[in-house]
Write a protein that holds these residues in place. Structure first.
Motif: not given
Length: 226
Positions: A40-42, A45, A80, A82-83, A152-153, A184
């Motif tokens: 998922k994270t890939t 990215r 974006y 990110p986590q 992301d999360e 995600v």
């Protein structure tokens, strides 16, 4: 708005995504779900340009941006988050926001979206709670005025009452009509409530997809149980 066509990508010789295709239209909202290690994270990215593709295409507004660097994709409208509730911990909340924009009206606008931050402007970001840092991370990204917001999360490690606040904000953003959302999220119910499309990843492949909404929860859980 954002489309990945038959994307294969990974790290070195290890391919994490295999022939993955997703499509998020303008003003749409989609959730990517799956177990840890599913890719998922890939995928996020790759969409942002942090990981090159081995094969396939990334399109933004129908334009091939596969070889465009992350800063170029940001200029084209990608935002974006990110986590990890990322921030600059030694800087104040206000200074974190001013790294992106010093225009008072723009800062005021994101503070209207996240009113809890308004009383925290002088506080060092490193002293904020996890939920407050996550709101700050999203607010800072919104200052770039994205047309596609990638998260992301966003609820990872956050107290339930703050999760509800973040959910309300994301739903409001996705309903504006001028902002697409790609999310995600591990919490299936949370993800489906705010999206109109879902994709389930398993071992780097899309194994299930369909319309979002609360009625899709059974199908998603069944797909993830395989």
């Amino acid at each position: 708005m954002l489309e990945l066509r038959n994307v294969t990508a990974g790290y070195g010789r290890t391919m994490v995504l295999n022939d993955v295709s997703i499509d998020i239209p303008q003003g749409g909202a989609a959730a990517i779900m799956g177990h840890n290690g599913a890719g998922k994270t890939t995928l996020l990215r790759v969409a942002v340009g942090l990981i090159p593709v081995k094969s396939g295409q990334v399109l933004l507004d129908g334009v091939d941006v596969t070889k465009l660097r992350p800063n170029g994709r940001v200029r084209r409208g990608l935002g974006y988050v990110p986590q990890g509730q990322l921030c600059f911990p030694q800087m104040t909340t206000l200074e974190n926001l001013q790294l992106v924009s010093r225009v008072k009206s723009e800062v005021d606008e994101v503070l209207d979206t996240f009113p809890a931050l308004a009383g925290l402007l002088p506080r060092r970001a490193g002293l904020l709670s996890g939920g407050q840092r996550q709101q700050l991370a999203i607010a800072r990204t919104l200052l770039t005025k994205p047309r596609m917001l990638i998260l992301d999360e966003p609820t990872e490690g956050i107290q339930p009452n703050v999760v509800a606040e973040i959910e309300q904000v994301i739903v409001g953003l996705s309903q504006r009509g001028d902002l697409s959302v790609l999310l995600v999220e591990q919490h299936v119910g949370f993800a489906l409530r705010m999206t109109d499309k879902y994709y389930v990843l398993e071992s780097g492949r899309v194994t299930s997809s369909g319309a979002g909404g609360a009625g899709a929860e059974g199908a998603v859980r069944a797909a993830m149980a395989v």
